[in-house]
Design a protein around this motif. Structure first.
Motif, PDB file in Angstrom:
ATOM      1  N   TYR A  20      -9.959  90.991  30.486  1.00  9.66           N
ATOM      2  CA  TYR A  20     -10.772  91.182  31.892  1.00  9.66           C
ATOM      3  C   TYR A  20     -10.062  90.031  32.617  1.00  9.66           C
ATOM      4  CZ  TYR A  20     -14.346  90.927  35.366  1.00  9.66           C
ATOM      5  OH  TYR A  20     -15.160  91.363  36.432  1.00  9.66           O
ATOM      6  N   GLY A  22     -10.885  87.920  36.079  1.00  9.79           N
ATOM      7  CA  GLY A  22     -11.653  87.660  37.149  1.00  9.79           C
ATOM      8  C   GLY A  22     -11.045  87.285  38.451  1.00  9.79           C
ATOM      9  N   ARG A  25      -9.653  83.575  37.271  1.00  8.59           N
ATOM     10  CA  ARG A  25      -9.307  83.547  35.845  1.00  8.59           C
ATOM     11  C   ARG A  25      -9.153  84.652  34.992  1.00  8.59           C
ATOM     12  NH1 ARG A  25     -14.488  80.505  34.714  1.00  8.59           N
ATOM     13  NH2 ARG A  25     -15.267  82.213  35.903  1.00  8.59           N
ATOM     14  N   HIS A  87     -20.282  76.337  25.437  1.00  8.30           N
ATOM     15  CA  HIS A  87     -19.823  77.303  24.455  1.00  8.30           C
ATOM     16  C   HIS A  87     -18.076  77.000  24.112  1.00  8.30           C
ATOM     17  CE1 HIS A  87     -17.039  79.122  28.171  1.00  8.30           C
ATOM     18  NE2 HIS A  87     -17.282  77.946  28.338  1.00  8.30           N
ATOM     19  N   ARG A 105     -17.195  80.154  22.385  1.00  6.48           N
ATOM     20  CA  ARG A 105     -17.961  81.005  21.597  1.00  6.48           C
ATOM     21  C   ARG A 105     -18.274  82.103  22.475  1.00  6.48           C
ATOM     22  NH1 ARG A 105     -19.256  78.153  17.476  1.00  6.48           N
ATOM     23  NH2 ARG A 105     -19.187  76.066  18.642  1.00  6.48           N
ATOM     24  N   LEU A 107     -20.931  84.695  23.958  1.00  2.46           N
ATOM     25  CA  LEU A 107     -22.407  84.582  23.784  1.00  2.46           C
ATOM     26  C   LEU A 107     -22.676  86.000  24.458  1.00  2.46           C
ATOM     27  CD1 LEU A 107     -22.330  80.864  25.746  1.00  2.46           C
ATOM     28  CD2 LEU A 107     -22.889  81.465  23.142  1.00  2.46           C
ATOM     29  N   MET A 109     -24.502  86.856  27.463  1.00  2.00           N
ATOM     30  CA  MET A 109     -24.648  86.255  28.698  1.00  2.00           C
ATOM     31  C   MET A 109     -25.946  86.503  29.479  1.00  2.00           C
ATOM     32  SD  MET A 109     -22.049  84.366  28.868  1.00  2.00           S
ATOM     33  CE  MET A 109     -21.970  83.840  30.766  1.00  2.00           C
TER      34      MET A 109
HETATM   35  C1  Q0Z Z   1     -17.307  84.620  31.271  1.00  2.00           C
HETATM   36  C2  Q0Z Z   1     -15.204  85.140  33.360  1.00  2.00           C
HETATM   37  C3  Q0Z Z   1     -12.828  86.027  33.718  1.00  2.00           C
HETATM   38  C4  Q0Z Z   1     -13.138  83.752  32.775  1.00  2.00           C
HETATM   39  C5  Q0Z Z   1     -17.704  86.923  30.708  1.00  2.00           C
HETATM   40  N1  Q0Z Z   1     -18.674  82.159  26.503  1.00  2.00           N
HETATM   41  C6  Q0Z Z   1     -18.699  83.355  26.832  1.00  2.00           C
HETATM   42  N2  Q0Z Z   1     -19.217  84.528  26.343  1.00  2.00           N
HETATM   43  C7  Q0Z Z   1     -19.366  85.817  26.923  1.00  2.00           C
HETATM   44  N3  Q0Z Z   1     -19.167  86.085  27.833  1.00  2.00           N
HETATM   45  C8  Q0Z Z   1     -18.444  85.076  28.880  1.00  2.00           C
HETATM   46  C9  Q0Z Z   1     -18.256  83.690  28.443  1.00  2.00           C
HETATM   47 CL1  Q0Z Z   1     -17.800  82.423  29.066  1.00  2.00          CL
HETATM   48  C10 Q0Z Z   1     -17.959  85.519  29.909  1.00  2.00           C
HETATM   49  N4  Q0Z Z   1     -17.092  85.539  32.003  1.00  2.00           N
HETATM   50  C11 Q0Z Z   1     -16.617  85.245  33.445  1.00  2.00           C
HETATM   51  C12 Q0Z Z   1     -14.366  86.070  33.611  1.00  2.00           C
HETATM   52  C13 Q0Z Z   1     -12.378  84.790  33.100  1.00  2.00           C
HETATM   53  C14 Q0Z Z   1     -14.717  84.042  32.847  1.00  2.00           C
HETATM   54  F1  Q0Z Z   1     -12.108  86.869  33.799  1.00  2.00           F
HETATM   55  N5  Q0Z Z   1     -17.273  86.716  31.712  1.00  2.00           N
END
Ligand code: Q0Z
Length: 311
Positions: A20, A22, A25, A87, A105, A107, A109
């Motif tokens: 993905y 963002g 990020r 996390h 980790r 999670l 969300m």
């Molecule tokens: C964070 C995001 C991006 C960085 C999903 N520990 C986690 N477990 C599951 N999902 C996430 C996390 Cl941090 C999660 N994001 C936002 C998007 C780069 C953070 F492209 N999306």
């Protein structure tokens, strides 16, 4: 949110699948060398040097921004460890993303943007001017841009898809979406994180106006009652997730100086940039001196808050 003129491509990382992009990020998943499958339990979060201003991702990057924000976030996780687990698994990441990548980790969300506000500005101020309340929280008359709120408030919002704007939610709507026990916990945790952030920042001459935090549930870490632990995820208390203001120039009644982006904003809205904010056009590339001054502001924020040197 408008897309950049030239989106920087996520780096290819051997052994990781890109999952993905963002705004600023990138998210990857490690590939299991036996099965060739992307991990279901672990993610690699990478902070790039991209920067947004006035709802645009700029064409220019700020060197080291991703590293500074990642190191700041890691420091805050430690400062918050007695309030909530986080996390983070490891900072041992591929060399290409050293300092800016963190293994975390994966999670489940919580599907709500958890925002805490200590001062009134931005979308909270706009809602207050319309309704005398923010997210269903009534506020006294007479507040203005930058006012200290009588008490910190929880102002959750929907998680809108990228490119769309989040919508404010009432606490009742959060309860309906995620249930009372978790809604109450994330509200109280958000306020506790904001309060700790402000206690620490105050000693460094910095105000923390507001912050957005992300929580996830970790089924593999049951709490005392056997419920999945609530874990702090994503980045925390960085200039990208929070509004930091220099305390010395705080003056309610006008837009406050931004700790990190003020040079960028001032240049973009000056005649020198040739850019018309209301045109809908993408902003121009930043001059080198604005890029360097902004880089130094991020480093200054890191060093002031943490008392450490940014290596
Ligand atoms: C964070 C995001 C991006 C960085 C999903 N520990 C986690 N477990 C599951 N999902 C996430 C996390 Cl941090 C999660 N994001 C936002 C998007 C780069 C953070 F492209 N999306």
């Amino acid at each position: 949110m408008n897309w950049p003129v030239e989106p920087s491509r996520p780096p290819e990382l051997p052994g990781y699948a890109h999952v993905y992009s963002g705004k600023v990020r990138e998210l990857y998943a490690p590939i299991d060398q036996r099965t060739g499958q992307a991990s279901q339990d672990v993610l690699l979060l990478v902070a790039t040097d991209r920067i947004s201003a006035y709802d645009f991702i700029l064409g220019s990057e700020i060197p080291d921004k991703g590293k500074v924000l990642t190191q700041l976030s890691l420091w805050w996780f430690d400062q918050l460890a007695d309030i909530i687990p986080n996390h983070v698994i490891s900072t041992q990441v591929p060399e290409a993303v050293t300092g800016r990548g963190v293994l975390v980790r994966r999670l489940d969300m919580v599907p709500v943007e958890c925002i805490g506000r200590a001062y009134l500005t931005g979308s909270g101020l706009a809602e207050y001017r319309q309704a005398s309340s923010v997210c269903g929280v009534p506020l006294p008359a007479g507040l203005t841009d930058g006012s200290l709120l009588p008490t910190p408030i929880f102002t959750p919002s929907t998680k809108a898809p990228i490119g769309e704007h989040d919508q404010p939610m009432t606490f009742a709507q959060v309860e309906a979406q995620i249930g009372m026990p978790i809604a109450t916990r994330v509200r109280d945790l958000t306020i506790a994180i904001l309060a700790r952030g402000n206690e620490i920042a105050a000693d460094r001459g910095i105000l923390l106006a507001d912050t957005k935090v992300e929580f996830g549930l970790d089924a593999s870490r049951p709490d005392a009652e056997g419920n999945p632990a609530i874990v702090l995820a994503d980045e925390v208390l960085t200039p990208d997730s929070s509004r930091f203001w220099p305390a010395a120039t705080w003056a309610p009644g006008r837009a406050q100086d931004s700790y990190d982006k003020q040079f960028v904003r001032d240049w973009l809205t000056s005649p020198a940039s040739g850019w018309d904010r209301s045109s809908g056009e993408a902003p121009p590339a930043l001059p080198d001196d604005i890029i360097e001054a902004t880089r130094l502001k991020y480093i200054e924020a890191f060093e002031s808050l943490t008392g450490r040197t940014f290596a």
